[in-house]
Scaffold this motif. Structure first.
Motif, PDB file in Angstrom:
ATOM      1  N   PRO A  66       0.817  -1.219   0.000  1.00 43.35           N
ATOM      2  CA  PRO A  66       0.000   0.000   0.000  1.00 43.35           C
ATOM      3  C   PRO A  66       0.856   1.277   0.000  1.00 43.35           C
ATOM      4  O   PRO A  66       2.027   1.246   0.390  1.00 43.35           O
ATOM      5  N   ASP A  67       0.241   2.389  -0.393  1.00 42.80           N
ATOM      6  CA  ASP A  67       0.979   3.650  -0.511  1.00 42.80           C
ATOM      7  C   ASP A  67       1.512   4.186   0.819  1.00 42.80           C
ATOM      8  O   ASP A  67       2.447   4.976   0.822  1.00 42.80           O
ATOM      9  N   GLU A  68       0.909   3.786   1.933  1.00 42.15           N
ATOM     10  CA  GLU A  68       1.398   4.297   3.230  1.00 42.15           C
ATOM     11  C   GLU A  68       2.716   3.650   3.647  1.00 42.15           C
ATOM     12  O   GLU A  68       3.241   3.946   4.708  1.00 42.15           O
ATOM     13  N   TYR A  69       3.199   2.760   2.820  1.00 42.79           N
ATOM     14  CA  TYR A  69       4.449   2.057   3.156  1.00 42.79           C
ATOM     15  C   TYR A  69       5.575   2.516   2.246  1.00 42.79           C
ATOM     16  O   TYR A  69       5.353   2.882   1.099  1.00 42.79           O
ATOM     17  N   GLU A  70       6.799   2.472   2.793  1.00 41.43           N
ATOM     18  CA  GLU A  70       7.988   2.775   2.001  1.00 41.43           C
ATOM     19  C   GLU A  70       8.788   1.487   1.837  1.00 41.43           C
ATOM     20  O   GLU A  70       8.900   0.695   2.783  1.00 41.43           O
ATOM     21  N   ILE A  71       9.303   1.284   0.651  1.00 38.10           N
ATOM     22  CA  ILE A  71      10.208   0.150   0.424  1.00 38.10           C
ATOM     23  C   ILE A  71      11.633   0.695   0.466  1.00 38.10           C
ATOM     24  O   ILE A  71      11.966   1.621  -0.276  1.00 38.10           O
ATOM     25  N   LEU A  72      12.448   0.129   1.357  1.00 40.05           N
ATOM     26  CA  LEU A  72      13.837   0.580   1.484  1.00 40.05           C
ATOM     27  C   LEU A  72      14.791  -0.508   1.026  1.00 40.05           C
ATOM     28  O   LEU A  72      14.562  -1.699   1.299  1.00 40.05           O
ATOM     29  N   PHE A  73      15.846  -0.114   0.349  1.00 41.66           N
ATOM     30  CA  PHE A  73      16.908  -1.034  -0.061  1.00 41.66           C
ATOM     31  C   PHE A  73      18.157  -0.692   0.759  1.00 41.66           C
ATOM     32  O   PHE A  73      18.863   0.275   0.440  1.00 41.66           O
ATOM     33  N   LEU A  74      18.403  -1.464   1.809  1.00 45.99           N
ATOM     34  CA  LEU A  74      19.474  -1.139   2.754  1.00 45.99           C
ATOM     35  C   LEU A  74      20.593  -2.183   2.719  1.00 45.99           C
ATOM     36  O   LEU A  74      20.519  -3.170   1.984  1.00 45.99           O
ATOM     37  N   GLN A  75      21.603  -1.947   3.548  1.00 40.98           N
ATOM     38  CA  GLN A  75      22.693  -2.916   3.678  1.00 40.98           C
ATOM     39  C   GLN A  75      22.756  -3.393   5.136  1.00 40.98           C
ATOM     40  O   GLN A  75      21.936  -3.025   5.955  1.00 40.98           O
ATOM     41  N   GLY A  76      23.732  -4.217   5.429  1.00 39.63           N
ATOM     42  CA  GLY A  76      23.924  -4.663   6.818  1.00 39.63           C
ATOM     43  C   GLY A  76      23.233  -5.987   7.124  1.00 39.63           C
ATOM     44  O   GLY A  76      23.316  -6.496   8.235  1.00 39.63           O
ATOM     45  N   GLY A  77      22.556  -6.563   6.153  1.00 40.69           N
ATOM     46  CA  GLY A  77      21.913  -7.865   6.372  1.00 40.69           C
ATOM     47  C   GLY A  77      20.689  -7.761   7.260  1.00 40.69           C
ATOM     48  O   GLY A  77      20.416  -6.711   7.865  1.00 40.69           O
ATOM     49  N   ALA A  78      19.969  -8.865   7.337  1.00 41.05           N
ATOM     50  CA  ALA A  78      18.794  -8.903   8.216  1.00 41.05           C
ATOM     51  C   ALA A  78      19.219  -8.639   9.656  1.00 41.05           C
ATOM     52  O   ALA A  78      18.479  -8.032  10.437  1.00 41.05           O
ATOM     53  N   LYS A 188      -1.202  -5.776   7.209  1.00 41.75           N
ATOM     54  CA  LYS A 188      -1.255  -6.318   8.578  1.00 41.75           C
ATOM     55  C   LYS A 188       0.050  -6.067   9.351  1.00 41.75           C
ATOM     56  O   LYS A 188       0.132  -6.370  10.542  1.00 41.75           O
ATOM     57  N   TYR A 189       1.064  -5.554   8.672  1.00 42.04           N
ATOM     58  CA  TYR A 189       2.383  -5.419   9.294  1.00 42.04           C
ATOM     59  C   TYR A 189       2.773  -3.954   9.480  1.00 42.04           C
ATOM     60  O   TYR A 189       2.349  -3.080   8.721  1.00 42.04           O
ATOM     61  N   GLY A 190       3.633  -3.730  10.487  1.00 43.66           N
ATOM     62  CA  GLY A 190       4.272  -2.422  10.646  1.00 43.66           C
ATOM     63  C   GLY A 190       5.562  -2.391   9.844  1.00 43.66           C
ATOM     64  O   GLY A 190       5.817  -1.471   9.068  1.00 43.66           O
ATOM     65  N   ILE A 191       6.373  -3.436  10.051  1.00 38.15           N
ATOM     66  CA  ILE A 191       7.635  -3.551   9.309  1.00 38.15           C
ATOM     67  C   ILE A 191       7.826  -5.003   8.882  1.00 38.15           C
ATOM     68  O   ILE A 191       7.630  -5.933   9.666  1.00 38.15           O
ATOM     69  N   ILE A 192       8.201  -5.174   7.627  1.00 39.26           N
ATOM     70  CA  ILE A 192       8.644  -6.466   7.115  1.00 39.26           C
ATOM     71  C   ILE A 192      10.081  -6.249   6.678  1.00 39.26           C
ATOM     72  O   ILE A 192      10.385  -5.245   6.023  1.00 39.26           O
ATOM     73  N   LEU A 205      22.038  -6.956   0.129  1.00 40.55           N
ATOM     74  CA  LEU A 205      20.853  -6.102   0.108  1.00 40.55           C
ATOM     75  C   LEU A 205      19.893  -6.579   1.198  1.00 40.55           C
ATOM     76  O   LEU A 205      19.688  -7.780   1.363  1.00 40.55           O
ATOM     77  N   THR A 206      19.338  -5.627   1.935  1.00 39.35           N
ATOM     78  CA  THR A 206      18.254  -5.941   2.868  1.00 39.35           C
ATOM     79  C   THR A 206      17.046  -5.123   2.464  1.00 39.35           C
ATOM     80  O   THR A 206      17.137  -3.902   2.347  1.00 39.35           O
ATOM     81  N   VAL A 207      15.948  -5.796   2.227  1.00 40.34           N
ATOM     82  CA  VAL A 207      14.720  -5.086   1.865  1.00 40.34           C
ATOM     83  C   VAL A 207      13.920  -4.831   3.148  1.00 40.34           C
ATOM     84  O   VAL A 207      13.739  -5.736   3.967  1.00 40.34           O
ATOM     85  N   VAL A 208      13.491  -3.587   3.327  1.00 42.89           N
ATOM     86  CA  VAL A 208      12.638  -3.235   4.468  1.00 42.89           C
ATOM     87  C   VAL A 208      11.367  -2.584   3.915  1.00 42.89           C
ATOM     88  O   VAL A 208      11.440  -1.690   3.069  1.00 42.89           O
ATOM     89  N   ILE A 209      10.229  -3.069   4.362  1.00 44.85           N
ATOM     90  CA  ILE A 209       8.950  -2.463   3.985  1.00 44.85           C
ATOM     91  C   ILE A 209       8.354  -1.916   5.279  1.00 44.85           C
ATOM     92  O   ILE A 209       8.052  -2.683   6.198  1.00 44.85           O
TER      93      ILE A 209
END
Ligand code: PMP
Length: 361
Positions: A66-78, A188-192, A205-209
């Motif tokens: 959904p639009d209220e979420y940001e997709i981030l492409f980060l580093q540092g692993g899970a 249903k999630y705050g952060i994935i 790459l670590t993906v954060v939604i």
């Protein structure tokens, strides 16, 4: 080239679809007439910005973000998320709930204890993490800043088959080892979050939604690079992002789309996992520790009654072209990681191999 490749059952980094490796290979010295490799490009160049934006848009579409979420492409692993999550979220009430269903959730929980008051909402340690607690077994605090769980336990081979109901408490979920294998309801999630090296792209790459309203309440000690708000404002480009991995993710998402997206993949992976579990359940020698109903479709952990026989199985399987089947040291036995990129032929051949071994030993 294809027939020299082995069936690689590694838990991660793991197989990528041959098709995308070949495509990346064909573009490795000159990406689409740019005269350079994606590895050599400025992350602020027009060519790379298009790769970045297209990849983010494809992920948004495939996971229906959904639009209220940001997709981030980060580093540092899970693992970096184990610290970023409490640093950014725990300030709300100072408390958080964790479900401990394996090694990675446990590590995340220990890390969070540095920053606030952490309660264990449930733990499966009593039966060596062979099951997933039910909703009724979760002891949830309505004042927790968030509830944390790990959707798929890579080492123990268990997977949550439901999204917990937390009555408004934001859910944080580590989906490192099952993201993109099935549809999810992101709302249903705050952060994935997920490390890329199993179902998405090469390691790095670590993906954060993240639901955007959850950012901006970080503890004052939060390092600049670990602040979600910084990364949201700069669209993952506060510093140099993992450019090559983002490009590879884009190729992999095109491939996933060609298979029917996450809905298509849910059928494919369900069929692969069922074939392997049936084979193990019907064998004389092998058993799965994970309880039915909690079994993972991504990591199939199994064993025989003796360590010697397990070692013999792993050695003979390796010689036959099935690699990385040795179980994690915390569990022993064997583990077949059968992520999205494992072809169905890999499972069929492994099933044949297990049946023959079962007959001959
Ligand atoms: N969470 C899960 C479920 C994992 O399987 C792993 C890695 N195997 C991690 C976290 C840690 O990921 P990383 O190595 O990217 O820090």
């Amino acid at each position: 080239m294809a027939n020299e490749r082995v069936y690689n059952f590694s838990a991660g980094p793991s197989m990528l679809p041959l098709e995308i490796l070949e495509r990346a290979g064909s573009e490795i010295t000159n990406y689409q007439g740019s005269g350079m490799s994606v590895m050599e490009m400025s992350h602020r160049s027009k060519v790379f910005l298009k790769i970045f934006e297209d990849t983010r848009a494809k992920l948004k579409k495939l996971l229906n973000v959904p639009d209220e979420y940001e997709i981030l492409f980060l580093q540092g692993g899970a693992s970096t998320q184990f610290s970023m999550v409490p640093l950014n979220l725990i300030g709300k009430t100072g408390k958080a709930d964790y479900a401990i269903t394996g090694n990675f959730a446990n590590t995340a929980c220990k890390e969070a204890k540095k920053y606030g008051q952490i309660s264990v909402a449930a733990s499966s340690a009593d039966r060596n993490h062979t099951y997933i607690p039910t909703q009724d077994q979760l002891k949830l605090d309505s004042e927790a800043s968030y509830f944390y769980y790990c959707a798929n336990n890579t080492i123990y081979g268990t997977e949550w088959q439901y999204v917990p109901e937390t009555n408004g408490v934001p859910i944080v979920c580590d989906m490192s080892s099952n993201i993109l294998s099935r549809p999810i309801d992101v709302s249903k999630y705050g952060i994935i979050f997920a490390g890329a090296q199993k179902n998405m792209a090469p390691a790095g790459l670590t993906v954060v939604i993240i639901r955007k309203d959850l950012a901006g309440n970080e503890l004052p000690i939060t390092p600049l690079m670990m602040n979600y708000q910084t990364m949201i404002e700069k669209e993952s480009m506060f510093n140099t992002p993992p450019c090559w991995c983002i490009y590879m993710l884009g190729l992999n998402l095109d491939h996933l789309e060609s298979l029917g997206g996450v809905e298509g993949m849910e059928k494919i992976k369900g069929n692969k996992a069922a074939m392997l579990y049936d084979c193990i359940d019907n064998s004389r020698l092998f058993t799965c520790a994970a309880e039915k109903g909690s079994r993972s479709d991504m990591n199939v952990a199994f064993r025989s009654a003796s360590e010697e026989l397990d070692a013999k199985f792993v050695a003979e399987a390796t010689a036959a072209g099935f690699t990385n089947l040795k179980g994690h040291r915390l569990v022993g036995g064997m583990r077949a990681s059968i992520y999205n990129a494992m072809p169905v032929e890999g499972i069929e051949k492994l099933v044949d191999f297990i049946q023959t071994f079962d007959k001959n030993n």
